[in-house]
Design a protein around this motif. Sequence first.
Motif, PDB file in Angstrom:
ATOM      1  N   ASP A  59       0.844  -1.197   0.000  1.00 31.07           N
ATOM      2  CA  ASP A  59       0.000   0.000   0.000  1.00 31.07           C
ATOM      3  C   ASP A  59       0.882   1.252   0.000  1.00 31.07           C
ATOM      4  O   ASP A  59       1.820   1.339   0.798  1.00 31.07           O
ATOM      5  CB  ASP A  59      -0.899  -0.025   1.228  1.00 31.07           C
ATOM      6  CG  ASP A  59      -1.913   1.098   1.239  1.00 31.07           C
ATOM      7  OD1 ASP A  59      -2.200   1.649   0.156  1.00 31.07           O
ATOM      8  OD2 ASP A  59      -2.421   1.422   2.327  1.00 31.07           O
ATOM      9  N   VAL A  61       7.346   5.424   2.749  1.00 26.10           N
ATOM     10  CA  VAL A  61       7.635   6.735   3.324  1.00 26.10           C
ATOM     11  C   VAL A  61       9.037   7.199   2.959  1.00 26.10           C
ATOM     12  O   VAL A  61       9.878   6.406   2.549  1.00 26.10           O
ATOM     13  CB  VAL A  61       7.474   6.709   4.861  1.00 26.10           C
ATOM     14  CG1 VAL A  61       6.047   6.405   5.247  1.00 26.10           C
ATOM     15  CG2 VAL A  61       8.422   5.719   5.493  1.00 26.10           C
ATOM     16  N   ASP A  96       0.542   4.001   1.296  1.00 26.41           N
ATOM     17  CA  ASP A  96       0.575   4.648   2.610  1.00 26.41           C
ATOM     18  C   ASP A  96       1.721   4.117   3.471  1.00 26.41           C
ATOM     19  O   ASP A  96       2.146   4.767   4.421  1.00 26.41           O
ATOM     20  CB  ASP A  96      -0.744   4.445   3.345  1.00 26.41           C
ATOM     21  CG  ASP A  96      -1.896   5.157   2.654  1.00 26.41           C
ATOM     22  OD1 ASP A  96      -1.628   6.140   1.938  1.00 26.41           O
ATOM     23  OD2 ASP A  96      -3.046   4.725   2.827  1.00 26.41           O
ATOM     24  N   TYR A  97       2.216   2.919   3.163  1.00 26.88           N
ATOM     25  CA  TYR A  97       3.302   2.306   3.913  1.00 26.88           C
ATOM     26  C   TYR A  97       4.660   2.512   3.240  1.00 26.88           C
ATOM     27  O   TYR A  97       5.636   1.875   3.621  1.00 26.88           O
ATOM     28  CB  TYR A  97       3.042   0.815   4.125  1.00 26.88           C
ATOM     29  CG  TYR A  97       1.847   0.576   5.003  1.00 26.88           C
ATOM     30  CD1 TYR A  97       1.916   0.826   6.367  1.00 26.88           C
ATOM     31  CD2 TYR A  97       0.648   0.123   4.473  1.00 26.88           C
ATOM     32  CE1 TYR A  97       0.817   0.622   7.182  1.00 26.88           C
ATOM     33  CE2 TYR A  97      -0.451  -0.084   5.278  1.00 26.88           C
ATOM     34  CZ  TYR A  97      -0.354   0.162   6.631  1.00 26.88           C
ATOM     35  OH  TYR A  97      -1.435  -0.037   7.436  1.00 26.88           O
TER      36      TYR A  97
END
Length: 125
Positions: free
Chosen positions: A99, A104, A101-102
Amino acid sequence: MVESINTKVDLVIDATAFTGLTDYGKIMIGDRGFEFYNTRDPHKFIQIPWEEVNLVIASVMFKGRWIPRYAIETKKSGTFTFSSKDPKKVLRAIREYVDPDYMVHSLSFFEVIKGAYKAIGKKKK
């Protein structure tokens, strides 16, 4: 020889794993996980299933123009750091299975220094 965990391979690229000493080999990204195989020693390999990946951390410099290394943080085994010939291609292939969102950015040098000064200030109070 080690058996792959993947049934379908999306990307194979030359890479370096920073595990104490540097290991040169190939990264294989497939449908079931991320794999690194050493070119000289077949017993040195890293296999990370996608369910085990907690975060993918990219060290981004010059506003995204250069990514010198990236790390995969797992739920149980710790963090593994890699660099490759085309890191953007590798991170795009990983984004298909992890995902976004994971995925960074790592802290910059100045963000680390700023955090250290804040931590010192909190200890003195």
